[in-house]
Design a protein around this motif. Structure first.
Motif, mmCIF file in Angstrom:
data_model
loop_
_atom_site.group_PDB
_atom_site.id
_atom_site.type_symbol
_atom_site.label_atom_id
_atom_site.label_comp_id
_atom_site.label_asym_id
_atom_site.label_seq_id
_atom_site.Cartn_x
_atom_site.Cartn_y
_atom_site.Cartn_z
ATOM 1 N N LEU A 236 -12.402 7.971 5.976
ATOM 2 C CA LEU A 236 -10.972 8.283 5.905
ATOM 3 C C LEU A 236 -10.274 7.442 4.842
ATOM 4 C CD1 LEU A 236 -9.520 8.741 9.523
ATOM 5 C CD2 LEU A 236 -9.859 10.467 7.753
ATOM 6 N N VAL A 237 -10.594 6.160 4.813
ATOM 7 C CA VAL A 237 -9.988 5.277 3.811
ATOM 8 C C VAL A 237 -10.361 5.748 2.402
ATOM 9 C CG1 VAL A 237 -9.996 2.940 2.851
ATOM 10 C CG2 VAL A 237 -9.872 3.275 5.337
ATOM 11 N N ALA A 238 -11.635 6.092 2.206
ATOM 12 C CA ALA A 238 -12.087 6.557 0.895
ATOM 13 C C ALA A 238 -11.400 7.862 0.509
ATOM 14 C CB ALA A 238 -13.606 6.734 0.905
ATOM 15 N N ALA A 239 -11.197 8.746 1.493
ATOM 16 C CA ALA A 239 -10.529 10.021 1.210
ATOM 17 C C ALA A 239 -9.120 9.793 0.686
ATOM 18 C CB ALA A 239 -10.491 10.886 2.467
ATOM 19 N N ASN A 240 -8.413 8.859 1.303
ATOM 20 C CA ASN A 240 -7.030 8.618 0.902
ATOM 21 C C ASN A 240 -6.924 7.739 -0.349
ATOM 22 O OD1 ASN A 240 -5.034 9.757 3.082
ATOM 23 N ND2 ASN A 240 -6.797 8.970 4.210
ATOM 24 N N ALA A 241 -7.988 6.976 -0.631
ATOM 25 C CA ALA A 241 -7.979 6.125 -1.828
ATOM 26 C C ALA A 241 -8.311 6.925 -3.073
ATOM 27 C CB ALA A 241 -8.981 4.983 -1.658
ATOM 28 N N TRP A 242 -8.932 8.094 -2.899
ATOM 29 C CA TRP A 242 -9.292 8.906 -4.066
ATOM 30 C C TRP A 242 -8.007 9.435 -4.706
ATOM 31 C CZ3 TRP A 242 -14.752 9.991 -4.524
ATOM 32 C CH2 TRP A 242 -15.075 10.628 -5.727
ATOM 33 N N PRO A 243 -7.752 9.116 -5.954
ATOM 34 C CA PRO A 243 -6.464 9.494 -6.566
ATOM 35 C C PRO A 243 -6.342 10.992 -6.800
ATOM 36 C CG PRO A 243 -7.912 8.488 -8.193
ATOM 37 C CD PRO A 243 -8.604 8.339 -6.876
ATOM 38 N N LEU A 244 -5.150 11.514 -6.548
ATOM 39 C CA LEU A 244 -4.823 12.899 -6.842
ATOM 40 C C LEU A 244 -3.912 12.941 -8.067
ATOM 41 C CD1 LEU A 244 -4.088 14.577 -3.381
ATOM 42 C CD2 LEU A 244 -5.850 15.258 -5.013
ATOM 43 N N PRO A 245 -4.271 13.723 -9.079
ATOM 44 C CA PRO A 245 -3.441 13.779 -10.290
ATOM 45 C C PRO A 245 -2.028 14.267 -9.977
ATOM 46 C CG PRO A 245 -5.582 14.819 -10.660
ATOM 47 C CD PRO A 245 -5.478 14.545 -9.190
ATOM 48 N N GLN A 246 -1.059 13.657 -10.632
ATOM 49 C CA GLN A 246 0.337 14.099 -10.590
ATOM 50 C C GLN A 246 0.955 13.991 -9.189
ATOM 51 O OE1 GLN A 246 0.125 18.061 -12.245
ATOM 52 N NE2 GLN A 246 0.098 17.298 -14.349
ATOM 53 N N MET A 247 0.499 13.030 -8.399
ATOM 54 C CA MET A 247 1.086 12.806 -7.087
ATOM 55 C C MET A 247 1.895 11.516 -7.102
ATOM 56 S SD MET A 247 0.682 14.949 -4.548
ATOM 57 C CE MET A 247 -0.067 16.573 -4.493
ATOM 58 N N LEU A 248 3.117 11.565 -6.611
ATOM 59 C CA LEU A 248 3.969 10.385 -6.532
ATOM 60 C C LEU A 248 3.575 9.530 -5.328
ATOM 61 C CD1 LEU A 248 7.411 12.090 -7.278
ATOM 62 C CD2 LEU A 248 5.876 10.919 -8.896
#
Length: 298
Positions: A236-248
């Motif tokens: 879960l931590v890794a999922a949320n740490a993965w950056p999403l382009p163009q997200m504030l």
């Protein structure tokens, strides 16, 4: 005094009346199919595109078909049902579930044939369908028991995560003509894979004793339940740490909220929990992901 005594009886009666439709929604995989639709819808929301209604219904129907076919496999009904109310319900409603699977499969088939944008994706869809079908389908007989893909050591949670991420991220990408190697597609696929993987480990915890008795090697059997929980939390931590382009930053925070609920479900999971804990709450975390994406898209 008589009114006070009547209230518990009334609540018990209401609870019994609500339990039947809730059992039907949860154990017929309708709730799970709604979660699949929600995750796919979330993908379209990320990309600021309206989900095609035909595609949404197709994914709901296909999920309903596959999971109900899995639940009515003949060899599964020769297994001991144990104390699970879910298993007993599915055994009692085996033929209605088979009918639901057939109707849902027919609906999915008609919608697929009617969509010119889906037919070119047939090879990709076939490989996902094969993995889904062979997941529980008995392939070889060893030591007096039929074995399926899910029985390969430690594999089943990765199969689940791959198929769900493929269906809810890669199919929308291909449908919209976006390359799978596009950074935005890869990032969302990785996040979805890890998110579903974390929740799939909860079901490994639920099935720990059954899998051990059936000779299926899973993470709780190798690492133990506490370590499996830490592994799921790490996913879960890794999922949320993965950056999403163009997200504030604020949008990233909103998207992380379902994982907070998921972490609570993972931390308190154990195999003695009621069936509703897994069928309602754990699968419900995926619908929270849809709601978070909806909020971010507004």
């Amino acid at each position: 005094m008589s009114v006070a005594r009547a209230i518990p009886g009334f609540l018990l009666s209401v609870g019994r009346r609500l339990r039947r439709p809730l059992d039907a929604v949860l154990y017929s995989s309708a709730w799970l199919s709604a979660a699949a639709l929600g995750l796919m819808w979330a993908t379209f929301l990320f990309w600021r595109v309206h989900i095609p209604g035909r595609l949404g219904v197709l994914i709901f129907a296909a999920t309903l078909c596959l999971y109900n076919l899995d639940s009515v496999l003949p060899y599964k009904h020769s297994q001991h049902p144990g104390v699970s109310g879910r298993k007993r319900w599915m055994r009692r409603h085996r033929w209605p579930l088979a009918a639901v699977a057939l109707v849902a499969g027919a609906v999915a088939g008609v919608l697929f044939l009617a969509d010119d944008r889906l037919r070119p994706l047939t090879p990709f869809l076939v490989h996902l369908a094969l993995i889904s079908g062979l997941y529980s389908l008995p392939l070889v007989r060893r030591h007096g028991r039929w074995r399926a893909l899910r029985d390969l050591p430690l594999l089943k949670v990765f199969l689940i995560a791959y198929v769900w991420a493929g269906v809810t991220v890669w199919i929308p990408a291909l449908y919209l003509g976006r390359p799978l190697a596009e950074p935005a597609v890869l990032a969302l696929f990785a996040r979805r894979f890890l998110f579903v993987l974390a929740l799939a480990l909860v079901f490994d915890i639920r099935d720990h004793t059954k899998d051990r008795l059936m000779g299926t090697l899973t993470f709780p059997g190798v690492l133990g339940v506490p370590a499996t929980k830490y592994l799921a939390l790490a996913a879960l931590v890794a999922a949320n740490a993965w950056p999403l382009p163009q997200m504030l930053a604020g949008q990233v925070l909103v998207l992380a909220l379902p994982s907070v609920a998921g972490a609570a479900v993972i931390w308190h999971a154990h195999e003695s929990r009621p069936d509703y804990y897994f069928a309602l709450l754990t699968d419900g975390v995926m619908l929270l992901q849809f709601l978070a994406a909806l909020v971010v898209s507004i």
